[in-house]
Scaffold this motif. Sequence first.
Motif, PDB file in Angstrom:
ATOM      1  N   LEU A  48      -2.234  10.569  -0.208  1.00 13.31           N
ATOM      2  CA  LEU A  48      -1.169   9.808  -0.826  1.00 13.31           C
ATOM      3  C   LEU A  48       0.075   9.722   0.054  1.00 13.31           C
ATOM      4  O   LEU A  48       0.755   8.712   0.091  1.00 13.31           O
ATOM      5  CB  LEU A  48      -0.787  10.415  -2.177  1.00 13.31           C
ATOM      6  CG  LEU A  48      -1.880  10.349  -3.237  1.00 13.31           C
ATOM      7  CD1 LEU A  48      -1.437  11.116  -4.470  1.00 13.31           C
ATOM      8  CD2 LEU A  48      -2.199   8.927  -3.601  1.00 13.31           C
ATOM      9  N   LYS A  79      -7.761  13.068  -8.674  1.00 13.62           N
ATOM     10  CA  LYS A  79      -6.849  12.125  -8.034  1.00 13.62           C
ATOM     11  C   LYS A  79      -6.895  12.329  -6.526  1.00 13.62           C
ATOM     12  O   LYS A  79      -7.270  13.394  -6.048  1.00 13.62           O
ATOM     13  CB  LYS A  79      -5.431  12.339  -8.552  1.00 13.62           C
ATOM     14  CG  LYS A  79      -5.304  12.042 -10.028  1.00 13.62           C
ATOM     15  CD  LYS A  79      -3.881  12.091 -10.465  1.00 13.62           C
ATOM     16  CE  LYS A  79      -3.791  11.726 -11.954  1.00 13.62           C
ATOM     17  NZ  LYS A  79      -2.440  11.536 -12.376  1.00 13.62           N
ATOM     18  N   GLN A  82       0.838  -1.206   0.000  1.00 15.79           N
ATOM     19  CA  GLN A  82       0.000   0.000   0.000  1.00 15.79           C
ATOM     20  C   GLN A  82       0.867   1.249   0.000  1.00 15.79           C
ATOM     21  O   GLN A  82       0.590   2.210  -0.714  1.00 15.79           O
ATOM     22  CB  GLN A  82      -0.933   0.000   1.215  1.00 15.79           C
ATOM     23  CG  GLN A  82      -2.043  -1.001   1.131  1.00 15.79           C
ATOM     24  CD  GLN A  82      -2.874  -1.063   2.405  1.00 15.79           C
ATOM     25  OE1 GLN A  82      -2.477  -0.538   3.447  1.00 15.79           O
ATOM     26  NE2 GLN A  82      -4.025  -1.711   2.320  1.00 15.79           N
ATOM     27  N   ARG A 133      -6.214  17.623  -9.163  1.00 16.98           N
ATOM     28  CA  ARG A 133      -6.299  17.090  -7.807  1.00 16.98           C
ATOM     29  C   ARG A 133      -7.718  16.650  -7.454  1.00 16.98           C
ATOM     30  O   ARG A 133      -7.890  15.799  -6.588  1.00 16.98           O
ATOM     31  CB  ARG A 133      -5.785  18.112  -6.803  1.00 16.98           C
ATOM     32  CG  ARG A 133      -4.284  18.259  -6.904  1.00 16.98           C
ATOM     33  CD  ARG A 133      -3.748  19.208  -5.909  1.00 16.98           C
ATOM     34  NE  ARG A 133      -2.309  19.298  -6.021  1.00 16.98           N
ATOM     35  CZ  ARG A 133      -1.538  19.735  -5.051  1.00 16.98           C
ATOM     36  NH1 ARG A 133      -2.056  20.121  -3.912  1.00 16.98           N
ATOM     37  NH2 ARG A 133      -0.239  19.785  -5.233  1.00 16.98           N
ATOM     38  N   ASP A 168      -2.791  15.002  -1.924  1.00 16.68           N
ATOM     39  CA  ASP A 168      -1.418  14.748  -1.496  1.00 16.68           C
ATOM     40  C   ASP A 168      -1.389  14.143  -0.101  1.00 16.68           C
ATOM     41  O   ASP A 168      -0.624  13.245   0.180  1.00 16.68           O
ATOM     42  CB  ASP A 168      -0.612  16.052  -1.464  1.00 16.68           C
ATOM     43  CG  ASP A 168      -0.382  16.626  -2.841  1.00 16.68           C
ATOM     44  OD1 ASP A 168      -0.575  15.892  -3.821  1.00 16.68           O
ATOM     45  OD2 ASP A 168      -0.008  17.795  -2.923  1.00 16.68           O
ATOM     46  N   GLU A 187       3.278  10.193  -9.516  1.00 17.75           N
ATOM     47  CA  GLU A 187       2.542  10.411 -10.767  1.00 17.75           C
ATOM     48  C   GLU A 187       1.801  11.744 -10.735  1.00 17.75           C
ATOM     49  O   GLU A 187       1.756  12.462 -11.740  1.00 17.75           O
ATOM     50  CB  GLU A 187       1.571   9.262 -11.013  1.00 17.75           C
ATOM     51  CG  GLU A 187       2.270   7.964 -11.401  1.00 17.75           C
ATOM     52  CD  GLU A 187       1.339   6.761 -11.409  1.00 17.75           C
ATOM     53  OE1 GLU A 187       0.176   6.867 -10.951  1.00 17.75           O
ATOM     54  OE2 GLU A 187       1.784   5.692 -11.861  1.00 17.75           O
ATOM     55  N   LEU A 188       1.232  12.096  -9.584  1.00 17.00           N
ATOM     56  CA  LEU A 188       0.539  13.372  -9.444  1.00 17.00           C
ATOM     57  C   LEU A 188       1.521  14.531  -9.612  1.00 17.00           C
ATOM     58  O   LEU A 188       1.255  15.484 -10.352  1.00 17.00           O
ATOM     59  CB  LEU A 188      -0.157  13.466  -8.084  1.00 17.00           C
ATOM     60  CG  LEU A 188      -0.870  14.779  -7.775  1.00 17.00           C
ATOM     61  CD1 LEU A 188      -2.002  15.026  -8.765  1.00 17.00           C
ATOM     62  CD2 LEU A 188      -1.400  14.772  -6.357  1.00 17.00           C
ATOM     63  N   LYS A 240       3.891   5.781  -5.367  1.00 10.33           N
ATOM     64  CA  LYS A 240       3.852   5.789  -6.832  1.00 10.33           C
ATOM     65  C   LYS A 240       2.787   6.767  -7.325  1.00 10.33           C
ATOM     66  O   LYS A 240       3.038   7.555  -8.247  1.00 10.33           O
ATOM     67  CB  LYS A 240       3.566   4.382  -7.353  1.00 10.33           C
ATOM     68  CG  LYS A 240       3.508   4.312  -8.862  1.00 10.33           C
ATOM     69  CD  LYS A 240       3.210   2.917  -9.341  1.00 10.33           C
ATOM     70  CE  LYS A 240       3.136   2.949 -10.860  1.00 10.33           C
ATOM     71  NZ  LYS A 240       2.269   1.984 -11.416  1.00 10.33           N
ATOM     72  N   ARG A 241       1.610   6.754  -6.713  1.00 11.68           N
ATOM     73  CA  ARG A 241       0.530   7.655  -7.132  1.00 11.68           C
ATOM     74  C   ARG A 241       0.887   9.108  -6.847  1.00 11.68           C
ATOM     75  O   ARG A 241       0.560   9.998  -7.631  1.00 11.68           O
ATOM     76  CB  ARG A 241      -0.779   7.255  -6.471  1.00 11.68           C
ATOM     77  CG  ARG A 241      -1.299   5.939  -7.061  1.00 11.68           C
ATOM     78  CD  ARG A 241      -2.589   5.393  -6.506  1.00 11.68           C
ATOM     79  NE  ARG A 241      -3.396   6.265  -5.723  1.00 11.68           N
ATOM     80  CZ  ARG A 241      -4.123   5.868  -4.675  1.00 11.68           C
ATOM     81  NH1 ARG A 241      -4.116   4.613  -4.295  1.00 11.68           N
ATOM     82  NH2 ARG A 241      -4.861   6.723  -4.008  1.00 11.68           N
ATOM     83  N   LEU A 260       2.347   1.736  -3.416  1.00 10.82           N
ATOM     84  CA  LEU A 260       1.318   2.235  -4.323  1.00 10.82           C
ATOM     85  C   LEU A 260       1.027   3.714  -4.069  1.00 10.82           C
ATOM     86  O   LEU A 260       0.920   4.508  -5.003  1.00 10.82           O
ATOM     87  CB  LEU A 260       0.034   1.410  -4.181  1.00 10.82           C
ATOM     88  CG  LEU A 260      -1.114   1.796  -5.093  1.00 10.82           C
ATOM     89  CD1 LEU A 260      -0.703   1.673  -6.561  1.00 10.82           C
ATOM     90  CD2 LEU A 260      -2.322   0.916  -4.814  1.00 10.82           C
ATOM     91  N   ARG A 261       0.918   4.110  -2.800  1.00  8.16           N
ATOM     92  CA  ARG A 261       0.657   5.516  -2.474  1.00  8.16           C
ATOM     93  C   ARG A 261       1.785   6.408  -2.966  1.00  8.16           C
ATOM     94  O   ARG A 261       1.544   7.471  -3.533  1.00  8.16           O
ATOM     95  CB  ARG A 261       0.480   5.686  -0.966  1.00  8.16           C
ATOM     96  CG  ARG A 261      -0.832   5.184  -0.460  1.00  8.16           C
ATOM     97  CD  ARG A 261      -0.959   5.434   1.024  1.00  8.16           C
ATOM     98  NE  ARG A 261      -2.204   4.894   1.508  1.00  8.16           N
ATOM     99  CZ  ARG A 261      -2.318   4.172   2.608  1.00  8.16           C
ATOM    100  NH1 ARG A 261      -1.265   3.918   3.360  1.00  8.16           N
ATOM    101  NH2 ARG A 261      -3.489   3.714   2.984  1.00  8.16           N
ATOM    102  N   SER A 308       2.462  14.865 -13.184  1.00  7.15           N
ATOM    103  CA  SER A 308       1.365  15.479 -13.946  1.00  7.15           C
ATOM    104  C   SER A 308       1.347  16.986 -13.751  1.00  7.15           C
ATOM    105  O   SER A 308       1.084  17.740 -14.691  1.00  7.15           O
ATOM    106  CB  SER A 308       0.026  14.885 -13.504  1.00  7.15           C
ATOM    107  OG  SER A 308      -0.038  13.519 -13.818  1.00  7.15           O
TER     108      SER A 308
END
Length: 142
Positions: free
Chosen positions: A137, A131, A15, A128, A134, A25-26, A21-22, A18-19, A29
């Motif tokens: 995440l 997604k 988890q 935001r 912050d 990615e944010l 990584k996200r 994954l957080r 972006s």
Amino acid sequence: MVENGATENISTDNQNILRIKRLIELLQSEIELRRKYFNDNIVNGYGWDVLLELLIISNEKRHASITAVSTLGGMKEATGLRWIDALINEGLVTVATDIDDAHKTLVALTDQGKKGMQSYLKAVDELRQLKPTDRELADTSM
């Protein structure tokens, strides 16, 4: 045989990965959005810091001297002045003599600079909304 605690650690680790990584990615972006609104040379480094600071100053209806802005974040004045010149050449920033003190030069966003920054911030806000935040995440137990 894997014990129950070990399974929970693996799950938590996955988890967290994954957080992170996200979140990355944010952030990537958001950098891509900068490039949509501004020249590549501007969106990296001190030029971006100068634009952000000038937007804050503009929104607070304050004025900023070119000396104060050119030394943001410990930047050497000569470096800051080069960045301000680059922003002037892009049409994002303007300088003028202070009417109350002829020895003082003020720096501010142009209308183009304000519109670009406002459009960028609106796009970031929309991104935001799509997604996780912050905080969600970054809220990991690393």
